[in-house]
Write a protein that holds these residues in place. Structure first.
Motif, short mmCIF file in Angstrom:
data_model
loop_
_atom_site.label_atom_id
_atom_site.label_comp_id
_atom_site.label_asym_id
_atom_site.label_seq_id
_atom_site.Cartn_x
_atom_site.Cartn_y
_atom_site.Cartn_z
N ASN A 39 -18.51 -41.76 -14.26
CA ASN A 39 -18.08 -43.16 -14.19
C ASN A 39 -16.79 -43.40 -14.96
N PHE A 40 -15.85 -42.45 -14.89
CA PHE A 40 -14.54 -42.59 -15.55
C PHE A 40 -14.69 -42.75 -17.07
N ASP A 62 -17.86 -38.23 -9.27
CA ASP A 62 -17.56 -37.84 -7.88
C ASP A 62 -16.06 -37.93 -7.58
N ILE A 63 -15.26 -37.91 -8.65
CA ILE A 63 -13.80 -37.95 -8.55
C ILE A 63 -13.28 -36.88 -9.52
N PRO A 64 -12.20 -36.18 -9.16
CA PRO A 64 -11.69 -35.18 -10.10
C PRO A 64 -11.08 -35.80 -11.36
N LYS A 77 -6.90 -27.73 -15.96
CA LYS A 77 -6.55 -27.99 -14.56
C LYS A 77 -7.44 -29.15 -14.10
N ALA A 78 -7.17 -29.68 -12.92
CA ALA A 78 -8.04 -30.72 -12.40
C ALA A 78 -9.43 -30.14 -12.17
N ASP A 80 -12.93 -30.67 -10.32
CA ASP A 80 -13.67 -31.42 -9.31
C ASP A 80 -15.12 -31.59 -9.81
N THR A 81 -15.92 -32.28 -9.05
CA THR A 81 -17.32 -32.50 -9.43
C THR A 81 -18.01 -31.19 -9.80
N PHE A 98 -7.00 -37.37 -23.29
CA PHE A 98 -7.14 -38.36 -22.22
C PHE A 98 -7.25 -37.62 -20.90
N LEU A 101 -5.14 -37.64 -15.09
CA LEU A 101 -5.11 -38.33 -13.79
C LEU A 101 -5.37 -39.82 -13.95
N HIS A 102 -6.22 -40.15 -14.92
CA HIS A 102 -6.60 -41.56 -15.15
C HIS A 102 -6.44 -41.82 -16.64
N PRO A 103 -5.21 -42.04 -17.10
CA PRO A 103 -4.95 -42.01 -18.55
C PRO A 103 -5.63 -43.14 -19.34
N HIS A 104 -6.25 -44.09 -18.65
CA HIS A 104 -6.99 -45.09 -19.42
C HIS A 104 -8.28 -44.48 -19.98
N GLN A 106 -10.04 -42.13 -22.38
CA GLN A 106 -9.64 -41.45 -23.61
C GLN A 106 -10.85 -41.01 -24.42
N LYS B 72 -17.83 -36.94 -0.73
CA LYS B 72 -18.96 -37.50 -1.47
C LYS B 72 -19.60 -38.65 -0.67
N HIS B 107 -7.21 -34.76 -1.56
CA HIS B 107 -8.08 -35.12 -2.69
C HIS B 107 -7.80 -34.22 -3.89
N LEU B 108 -7.50 -32.94 -3.62
CA LEU B 108 -7.33 -31.97 -4.72
C LEU B 108 -6.06 -31.13 -4.58
N GLU B 134 -1.62 -39.35 -7.39
CA GLU B 134 -1.97 -38.40 -8.46
C GLU B 134 -2.84 -37.26 -7.95
N LEU B 178 1.79 -38.87 -16.88
CA LEU B 178 1.10 -40.08 -17.34
C LEU B 178 0.75 -39.93 -18.82
N LYS B 179 0.88 -41.01 -19.56
CA LYS B 179 0.66 -40.96 -21.01
C LYS B 179 -0.71 -41.53 -21.37
N GLY B 181 -3.72 -43.52 -22.43
CA GLY B 181 -3.93 -44.96 -22.51
C GLY B 181 -3.00 -45.76 -21.61
N GLY B 182 -2.10 -45.06 -20.91
CA GLY B 182 -1.07 -45.78 -20.17
C GLY B 182 -1.40 -46.01 -18.71
N SER B 280 -16.74 -48.98 -13.51
CA SER B 280 -15.61 -48.06 -13.37
C SER B 280 -15.01 -48.22 -11.98
#
Lengths: 113, 322
Positions: A39-40, A62-64, A77-78, A80-81, A98, A101-104, A106, B72, B107-108, B134, B178-179, B181-182, B280
């Motif tokens: 869930n991120f 379910d997301i890399p 590296k990325a 995957d699930t 962090f 891919l999704h830098p929020h 952390q 998925k 996707h990858l 991304e 990408l940084k 928290g950014g 999320s």
């Protein structure tokens, strides 16, 4: 005599079961600390380990996702699930990281002596 | 002002709202969605756009977030829904001049995912202009595979521009470096290139800017925005017509600010929740029969002498096609 032997066997098995149940997960947790991603979110978001420990991130989402230390000490590296990434921390300190891919997303690793 | 005037005005506002809601109903069924300088679409504009097309009118189509390789539960068949989106484009009554893809083709970032996407997309028989998402730059070469395929005439990590029929198009890349928290990131090198790219253009040239992550802050808690977008928009603020097309958030959002119209497209693969409505931004599972209400394409019309470009979103489930 036969019943006695059966009781001994029973208690023996019971003791083994209790030992396995009580010690198993604890021993496992000590040797392989991990951070799960779902869930991120990193869980636990902050983890404290000792120097020399190998930490494993497991992607249950379910997301890399991909792990990147803010100070560039490590980068995966990325994943995957169900994929994993491990890093052995040889230097004490606080490592913020962090998802590249999704830098929020952390997290933090605290490495003690 | 008298009370009567006030009532009169209120009734007018209500009527306008009702008209707007009519359009929203259309949007809900995925048939039509458009905007005009900050106000909800009026019937007049629908008439203008459909009944009396100017001779120089042309359209192009936007698709986004095809995520080929995703399998998925939110959509086990991302290839199938991309195929449907392409079929929808082929069925448009007026064939678009070209297509833009606003990223997350794969996707990858795997070669077979790009190959499969290319096979389906070329069925439309249109020139295609890409920017990476991304998910397209997570190979070992951090986007090398993407750039080899789609970035031959591009700069840096894949930014580029082109002209078509008096409109200048700029594809920007905001998914690199990408940084923590950014949000999305354009970077100084790209911003400098952008300044040069538009420096010789007249301010009356209509601009279309496309990038993967929204160039306006939709929801920073989920990373839905771009850190240095304000610098890019500042470079472009002298232009009288700016249309910004993005993907990434797998749903339609719009904002109008001055001369700029911002719009995000649906995905062709799976929906994501509205900002803040879930814990999320992960893939949103909807009943199988409803999935195609959440997926779709966007068609953009340019009418000569008409300031805003009309953007029409069509859900995969919409029938008939626009």
């Amino acid at each position: 005599m036969i019943p006695n032997q059966s009781w001994s066997l029973f208690f023996g098995l019971l003791a083994a079961l209790i030992l396995t149940t009580c010690l198993g997960p604890e021993a496992k947790a000590e040797t392989a600390p991990s951070v799960h991603i779902d869930n991120f979110t990193f869980t636990p978001q902050e983890i404290t380990i000792t120097r020399g420990t190998t930490l494993t991130w497991v992607n249950d989402d379910d997301i890399p996702h991909a792990i990147a230390a803010t100070n560039k000490a490590f980068r995966s590296k990325a994943m995957d699930t169900e994929q994993k990434f491990s890093f052995t921390f040889t230097e004490p300190g606080t490592y913020e990281y962090f998802c590249s891919l999704h830098p929020h997303m952390q997290g933090k690793v605290i490495v003690k002596e | 002002m008298t009370i009567k005037d006030d009532n009169e005005r209120q009734r007018k506002v209500l009527l306008d709202r009702r008209e707007a809601l009519t359009c929203m109903t259309w949007a809900g069924t995925g048939l039509l969605w458009a905007m005009n300088g900050g106000a909800p679409l009026t019937k007049g504009l629908i008439g203008d756009a459909y009944a009396a097309p100017a001779p120089k009118e042309f359209t192009f189509v936007q698709i986004s977030d095809s995520h080929i390789g995703f399998n998925k539960p939110a959509n086990p068949d991302a290839m199938g829904t991309l195929k449907e989106a392409i079929a929808k484009i082929k069925a448009l009554p007026v064939q678009p001049a070209f297509m833009i893809h606003t990223g997350d083709i794969s996707h990858l970032s795997k070669d077979e995912e790009f190959d499969n996407a290319d096979q389906l997309i070329k069925e439309a028989g249109l020139p295609v202009f890409y920017v990476p998402g991304e998910h397209d730059v997570i190979d070992d070469g951090r986007g090398q595979s993407y750039r080899t395929r789609y970035g031959k005439n591009a700069h840096g990590s894949g930014w580029h521009s082109f002209d078509y029929n008096g409109v200048h198009y700029i594809g920007l890349v905001n998914v690199m470096d990408l940084k923590a928290g950014g949000l999305g990131n354009l970077g100084d090198e790209q911003l400098t290139w952008l300044e040069k790219d538009v420096s010789s253009l007249s301010s009356s040239t209509p601009l279309v800017v496309f990038a993967h992550i929204p160039l306006w802050t939709v929801y920073p808690e989920w990373g839905w925005g771009t850190n240095d977008a304000a610098k890019a928009l500042s470079t472009l603020k002298r232009f009288g017509s700016l249309t910004v097309l993005n993907g990434h958030i797998h749903q339609i959002m719009q904002k109008v600010e001055g001369n700029a119209v911002f719009h995000t497209a649906r995905s062709t693969a799976f929906p994501q929740p509205a900002p803040g409505t879930a814990s999320s931004p992960g893939p949103m599972k909807v009943p199988a029969g409803e999935l195609r209400n959440y997926l779709g394409i966007a068609s953009v019309s340019f009418v000569a002498n008409s300031k805003p470009l009309a953007i029409m979103d069509a859900a995969l489930s919409a029938n008939p096609a626009l």
